[in-house]
Design an enzyme around this catalytic site. Structure first.
Site, mmCIF file in Angstrom:
data_model
loop_
_atom_site.group_PDB
_atom_site.id
_atom_site.type_symbol
_atom_site.label_atom_id
_atom_site.label_comp_id
_atom_site.label_asym_id
_atom_site.label_seq_id
_atom_site.Cartn_x
_atom_site.Cartn_y
_atom_site.Cartn_z
ATOM 1 N N ASP A 132 -75.039 -17.908 -9.938
ATOM 2 C CA ASP A 132 -75.682 -16.610 -9.771
ATOM 3 C C ASP A 132 -76.577 -16.336 -10.976
ATOM 4 O O ASP A 132 -76.126 -16.403 -12.121
ATOM 5 C CB ASP A 132 -74.605 -15.520 -9.657
ATOM 6 C CG ASP A 132 -75.166 -14.211 -9.129
ATOM 7 O OD1 ASP A 132 -76.225 -14.222 -8.483
ATOM 8 O OD2 ASP A 132 -74.533 -13.159 -9.358
ATOM 9 N N HIS A 139 -83.526 -4.614 -12.834
ATOM 10 C CA HIS A 139 -82.059 -4.511 -12.816
ATOM 11 C C HIS A 139 -81.484 -4.742 -14.215
ATOM 12 O O HIS A 139 -80.650 -3.969 -14.692
ATOM 13 C CB HIS A 139 -81.472 -5.525 -11.829
ATOM 14 C CG HIS A 139 -79.977 -5.611 -11.875
ATOM 15 N ND1 HIS A 139 -79.161 -4.571 -11.475
ATOM 16 C CD2 HIS A 139 -79.142 -6.606 -12.280
ATOM 17 C CE1 HIS A 139 -77.889 -4.935 -11.635
ATOM 18 N NE2 HIS A 139 -77.854 -6.154 -12.114
ATOM 19 N N GLU A 205 -73.972 -5.726 -4.589
ATOM 20 C CA GLU A 205 -75.216 -6.154 -5.225
ATOM 21 C C GLU A 205 -76.109 -6.764 -4.165
ATOM 22 O O GLU A 205 -75.714 -7.708 -3.477
ATOM 23 C CB GLU A 205 -74.941 -7.177 -6.339
ATOM 24 C CG GLU A 205 -74.269 -6.558 -7.546
ATOM 25 C CD GLU A 205 -74.196 -7.487 -8.757
ATOM 26 O OE1 GLU A 205 -74.266 -6.973 -9.885
ATOM 27 O OE2 GLU A 205 -74.088 -8.718 -8.572
ATOM 28 N N GLU A 207 -78.735 -9.054 -3.076
ATOM 29 C CA GLU A 207 -79.310 -10.292 -3.601
ATOM 30 C C GLU A 207 -79.839 -11.159 -2.461
ATOM 31 O O GLU A 207 -79.562 -10.909 -1.294
ATOM 32 C CB GLU A 207 -78.248 -11.119 -4.367
ATOM 33 C CG GLU A 207 -77.571 -10.378 -5.494
ATOM 34 C CD GLU A 207 -76.850 -11.304 -6.475
ATOM 35 O OE1 GLU A 207 -77.168 -12.524 -6.503
ATOM 36 O OE2 GLU A 207 -75.975 -10.812 -7.204
ATOM 37 N N ASP A 239 -73.181 -9.684 -3.500
ATOM 38 C CA ASP A 239 -72.269 -10.206 -4.520
ATOM 39 C C ASP A 239 -71.394 -9.046 -5.008
ATOM 40 O O ASP A 239 -71.729 -8.353 -5.955
ATOM 41 C CB ASP A 239 -73.069 -10.822 -5.674
ATOM 42 C CG ASP A 239 -72.176 -11.618 -6.607
ATOM 43 O OD1 ASP A 239 -71.109 -12.057 -6.160
ATOM 44 O OD2 ASP A 239 -72.544 -11.795 -7.777
ATOM 45 N N ARG A 243 -66.760 -3.321 -11.222
ATOM 46 C CA ARG A 243 -67.441 -3.001 -12.483
ATOM 47 C C ARG A 243 -66.467 -2.704 -13.636
ATOM 48 O O ARG A 243 -66.741 -3.059 -14.777
ATOM 49 C CB ARG A 243 -68.368 -1.789 -12.300
ATOM 50 C CG ARG A 243 -69.488 -1.996 -11.299
ATOM 51 C CD ARG A 243 -70.512 -2.985 -11.793
ATOM 52 N NE ARG A 243 -71.615 -3.122 -10.838
ATOM 53 C CZ ARG A 243 -72.475 -4.126 -10.840
ATOM 54 N NH1 ARG A 243 -72.374 -5.091 -11.740
ATOM 55 N NH2 ARG A 243 -73.449 -4.191 -9.952
ATOM 56 N N GLN A 246 -64.911 -5.949 -14.730
ATOM 57 C CA GLN A 246 -65.963 -6.724 -15.409
ATOM 58 C C GLN A 246 -66.204 -6.210 -16.833
ATOM 59 O O GLN A 246 -66.319 -6.994 -17.778
ATOM 60 C CB GLN A 246 -67.258 -6.634 -14.591
ATOM 61 C CG GLN A 246 -68.414 -7.457 -15.140
ATOM 62 C CD GLN A 246 -69.679 -7.307 -14.295
ATOM 63 O OE1 GLN A 246 -69.657 -6.720 -13.217
ATOM 64 N NE2 GLN A 246 -70.782 -7.841 -14.787
ATOM 65 N N LYS A 259 -66.087 -10.663 -10.500
ATOM 66 C CA LYS A 259 -67.002 -11.220 -9.499
ATOM 67 C C LYS A 259 -66.329 -12.172 -8.507
ATOM 68 O O LYS A 259 -66.911 -12.470 -7.460
ATOM 69 C CB LYS A 259 -68.116 -12.009 -10.201
ATOM 70 C CG LYS A 259 -69.002 -11.163 -11.080
ATOM 71 C CD LYS A 259 -69.993 -10.396 -10.253
ATOM 72 C CE LYS A 259 -71.021 -9.733 -11.140
ATOM 73 N NZ LYS A 259 -72.077 -9.100 -10.385
ATOM 74 N N THR A 263 -67.908 -12.878 -2.144
ATOM 75 C CA THR A 263 -69.369 -12.849 -2.081
ATOM 76 C C THR A 263 -69.739 -13.079 -0.623
ATOM 77 O O THR A 263 -69.284 -14.053 -0.024
ATOM 78 C CB THR A 263 -69.971 -13.961 -2.959
ATOM 79 O OG1 THR A 263 -69.533 -13.781 -4.309
ATOM 80 C CG2 THR A 263 -71.490 -13.949 -2.911
ATOM 81 N N GLU A 371 -76.531 1.349 -10.407
ATOM 82 C CA GLU A 371 -77.851 1.906 -10.721
ATOM 83 C C GLU A 371 -78.171 3.123 -9.864
ATOM 84 O O GLU A 371 -78.728 4.108 -10.358
ATOM 85 C CB GLU A 371 -78.929 0.842 -10.495
ATOM 86 C CG GLU A 371 -78.819 -0.364 -11.410
ATOM 87 C CD GLU A 371 -79.624 -1.528 -10.868
ATOM 88 O OE1 GLU A 371 -80.799 -1.650 -11.248
ATOM 89 O OE2 GLU A 371 -79.088 -2.303 -10.054
#
Length: 427
Positions: A132, A139, A205, A207, A239, A243, A246, A259, A263, A371
Site C-alpha cells: 500500500d 491526503h 479509505e 483507494e 483499505d 485509527r 494505528q 490495517k 481490505t 479527513e
C-alpha cells in the site's frame, strides 16, 4: 459510433459500467455450479470464459484455452501485453454486433451468458503480496497537518519517493464481505496506560489498486520506462483502518494491526488497455525533480471519477460522502512499480499494489472519515438525521468509479462492505 449499445449484440445502456469498450475480468461461481471460473462483464451479463474458450480460442489463439480454464486470473496476468491484447481482440470480436458466431447461436448463448445478478463473485486472483502506497499529496498533507501542524505536514522524504508499506495479503476480501470491527490496544489518554477493547475510530479509505502482470527476477529492477508492461489492470479498494489502534502502535515501524483487519476490493479487474483512452498528463513534479530512476514522460494519470457513500442500518440507500478523481494522485503507478523494485525486489503475477487514500483539494473530496470529519471535530450529517465522525457498527460503505467516454462508460462497479460489531473478549 463508439456508443456502448451500438457495438455489441448484447444490450448495454449508456450508463452501464460494462460496455464492450471495457470487458473487465473477474472470477465467479453460480448456485448450480460452485466451481470458480473466469468471466467477462458485458452489460448486465457475465460471459463464462470456461464455456467460450474451448470453442473460440483455436489455431493461433489455442494457448488461451488453458488460461481461461483456470480458477483465478494469475495465468492470464502472467501472459503479458501480447497475450492480453490477443484475448481482448477475440472477446470484443465475439461480442460484436457484426459477428454471428455467438450472436446467432442460441444454445451457446444460453450456456455462456449468465445474468450478473445471479453470480457470486470471488477474489480475482491469488494475491501473493500486497503493498500500500501513500501517494495523494492532499491526503498526506491533511493527515500531517492534523498530527504535526501545517509547517511539518509533509515528511522530508515525501516529495522525493513514493512512500509505502507492505500490507497483509491474507485479509484482502472481495466486495460484499462483511468486516468485523477489531479489538486492540489503544491509548486514548496520554497520561494513562493503554487500554484494550473495540476500535472506536473505525475508518474507510477510498483507494484504487492494481494487479501485477509478469513479474521480475529477484535482483533485477523494473525500469520506470517499462513499468507499464508489468501492470495488468485496476480495481477499487477500501483499505479499512482502525485509527486509534494505528495511532498507538505505528511508531517506529508503521501500520500493523490498524490495517490488517481487512481490505476490500471490487471484483471486476479493468484492464490497462480499457483505461488507455483515459490516460492524462502526469502531475507536475519539478520542485523537487524526482531522481532519474523515477522520471517518465508518457501520460499515466487516469481520469477516473470516484465516489464513496455511507449507508447507516436504517437508511434506504447510501448517501454520497466524497467525490474525487484518481487524476489527483501525485505519484503515478509506474513510479510506484519502479520504486518498489529498484532494490531488486521481485514482484509476481497477481501481486496487488494500492495507491493510498485518494483525496482532492476540497473537503467534499476527502477519501477518509478522518479527513471528512477532520479528526472528529466536524461530524458529517446523514439524510436520516444521524451524524458520523467515524464508522459505526452495521454501517455499509459503498465505493464506485468510472471513466466517462463519448456515449459510454468504462466502470469498476462497486466495492462494498458492512462493519459488524467487535467480538466480545472475555477478560
Amino acid at each position: 459510433s463508439k456508443r456502448a449499445g451500438k457495438m455489441s449484440f448484447v444490450e448495454v445502456s449508456p450508463d452501464s459500467h460494462f460496455p464492450i469498450q471495457n470487458l473487465p475480468y473477474g472470477v465467479f461461481s453460480t448456485a448450480d455450479n460452485p466451481r470458480h471460473r473466469i468471466g467477462v462483464a458485458i452489460g448486465e451479463w457475465v460471459l463464462d470464459m470456461s464455456v467460450v474458450a474451448p470453442v473460440c480460442f483455436t489455431g493461433p489463439t489455442l494457448a488461451l484455452q488453458a488460461v481461461f480454464g483456470e480458477t483465478t486470473l494469475n495465468l492470464l496476468m502472467a501472459l503479458g501485453h501480447e497475450g492480453w491484447s490477443l484475448a481482448r481482440r477475440e472477446i470484443q470480436k465475439l461480442l460484436s454486433k457484426d459477428e454471428p458466431f455467438l450472436r446467432d447461436n442460441k444454445e451457446l448463448r444460453e450456456k455462456c451468458l449468465i445474468p450478473r445478478s445471479s453470480v457470486n463473485m470471488h477474489l480475482p486472483a491469488h494475491i501473493g503480496d500486497y503493498t500500500d502506497f501513500y501517494s495523494s499529496r492532499e491526503h498526506a498533507t491533511n493527515v500531517g497537518t492534523m498530527f504535526r501542524g501545517p509547517e511539518n505536514a509533509l515528511m522530508p522524504n515525501w516529495l522525493h519517493l513514493p512512500v509505502g508499506y507492505h500490507g497483509r495479503a491474507s485479509s484482502i476480501v472481495v466486495s460484499g464481505t462483511p468486516i468485523r470491527r477489531p479489538n486492540g490496544q489503544t491509548r486514548p489518554d496520554p497520561d494513562k496506560p493503554p487500554v484494550f477493547g473495540p476500535c472506536k475510530l473505525m475508518d474507510m479509505e477510498l483507494e484504487m489498486a492494481y494487479f501485477i502482470g509478469p513479474g521480475n527476477e529477484q535482483g533485477q529492477p523494473i525500469p520506470v520506462t517499462r513499468a507499464q508492461e508489468h501492470i495488468f489492470g485496476m480495481v477499487l479498494m477500501n483499505d479499512w483502518s482502525a485509527r486509534d489502534i494505528q495511532k498507538w502502535e505505528y511508531v517506529p515501524l508503521g501500520p500493523f494491526l490498524g490495517k490488517n483487519l481487512g481490505t476490500t476490493i471490487s471484483p471486476w479487474v479493468v484492464t490497462m488497455e480499457a483505461l488507455a483512452p483515459f490516460a492524462r498528463p502526469n502531475p507536475v513534479q519539478t520542485d523537487p525533480l524526482p531522481l532519474p530512476y523515477l522520471r517518465h514522460d508518457d501520460p499515466f494519470s487516469f481520469d477516473i471519477r470516484l465516489e464513496a457513500a455511507l449507508q447507516a442500518k436504517d437508511m434506504p440507500e447510501p448517501a454520497t460522502i466524497a467525490r474525487v478523481n484518481f487524476q489527483s494522485m501525485y505519484w503515478t503507478i509506474k513510479q510506484q512499480v519502479a520504486h518498489h523494485t529498484v532494490t531488486g525486489c521481485n514482484l509476481r503475477p497477481g501481486d496487488l499494489l494500492a495507491s493510498g487514500t485518494i483525496s482532492g483539494k476540497t473537503p467534499d473530496s476527502y477519501g477518509s472519515m478522518l479527513e471528512l470529519s477532520w479528526k472528529g471535530t466536524k461530524p458529517l450529517s446523514l439524510p436520516n438525521g444521524e451524524t458520523r465522525k467515524f464508522i459505526q457498527d452495521y454501517d455499509t460503505v459503498v465505493m464506485s468509479g468510472y471513466c466517462q467516454g463519448e456515449g459510454y462508460r468504462v466502470g469498476f462497479g462497486t466495492c462494498t462492505g458492512q462493519v459488524l460489531p467487535a467480538h466480545k473478549i472475555q477478560e
